[in-house]
Design an enzyme around this catalytic site. Structure first.
Site, PDB file in Angstrom:
ATOM      1  CE  LYS A  14      -2.212  -0.995   3.865  1.00  0.00           C
ATOM      2  NZ  LYS A  14      -1.773  -2.339   4.280  1.00  0.00           N
ATOM      3  NE  ARG A  89      -4.076  -1.639  10.199  1.00  0.00           N
ATOM      4  CZ  ARG A  89      -3.045  -1.115   9.528  1.00  0.00           C
ATOM      5  NH1 ARG A  89      -3.054   0.146   9.172  1.00  0.00           N
ATOM      6  NH2 ARG A  89      -2.022  -1.867   9.221  1.00  0.00           N
ATOM      7  NE  ARG A 146       2.314  -5.481  11.374  1.00  0.00           N
ATOM      8  CZ  ARG A 146       3.469  -5.324  10.723  1.00  0.00           C
ATOM      9  NH1 ARG A 146       4.586  -5.814  11.224  1.00  0.00           N
ATOM     10  NH2 ARG A 146       3.497  -4.685   9.597  1.00  0.00           N
TER      11      ARG A 146
END
Ligand code: ADP
Length: 191
Positions: A14, A89, A146
């Site tokens: 990204k 998120r 993560r």
């Protein structure tokens, strides 16, 4: 105003693609991860708080992240467009963003997800960790956490925008240039 969410798991590219897109489309680049790292490097209170979550591979709490994002957008009035990298998120962050943009008389133009399989992103993050100096990039357990956070809390954001017909996926495997080409095509099709 183009409001583009660049979406995808950690290590999906990204940041790299955002840097190219910003140049081509003259957008403001907002990376919440970069903003937290900036706060950490300046040893601010916000930085210390964020670090305690980031080092564990956990998401920083929504209230903190949303307030920081809101301020960044408000501090940049009159920009032609914004690329959101690493935000939203969670669905709560997405709802807060939608509300804020609605207040400004605009909304999300589209969400583009970079599709990269787990084994590939783990490899990429470990490789990045050798030079990035990011403590969350060097430890496999943190990386796994993560990815877990991404799957449980972040993928629902894709569905949130899919309901409005705004989500799309592109293949995140290939050369930086090839992926950039696909992203530009998708952005130009947003109108
Ligand atoms: P990556 O996508 O490679 O994980 P980022 O720089 O986007 O890297 O994020 C690094 C860390 O910063 C995340 O693991 C998380 O702890 C924190 N973070 C970044 N953006 C957010 C967000 N929108 N909400 C909560 N935490 C965030």
């Amino acid at each position: 105003m183009l409001n583009l969410i660049l979406f995808g798991p950690p290590g999906s590219g990204k940041g790299t693609q955002a840097a190219h897109l910003v140049e081509k489309y003259q957008l403001l680049h907002i990376s919440t991860g970069d903003m937290f790292r900036y706060e950490i490097s300046n040893s601010t209170e916000l930085g210390q708080l964020a670090k305690s979550y980031m080092d564990q591979g956990q998401l920083v709490p929504d209230s903190v992240t949303i307030a920081m994002l809101r301020k960044r957008v408000e501090d940049n009035p009159g920009v032609g467009g914004i690329i959101y990298d690493g935000f939203p998120r969670t669905v709560a962050q997405a709802e807060a963003l939608d509300e804020m943009l609605a207040e400004m008389g605009t909304g999300i133009s589209g969400l583009i997800a970079l599709d990269v399989p787990d084994d590939e992103i783990t490899k990429r993050i470990l490789l990045r960790g050798q030079s990035s100096g990011r403590s969350d990039d060097s430890d496999e357990a943190t990386i796994r956490k993560r990815i877990d956070e991404y799957k449980s809390k972040t993928t629902p954001v894709f569905d949130h925008y899919a309901k409005a017909g705004k989500s799309l996926k592109i293949n995140g495997i290939g050369s930086v240039e090839a992926i950039f080409g696909q992203l530009c095509e998708a952005i130009d099709a947003l109108g």
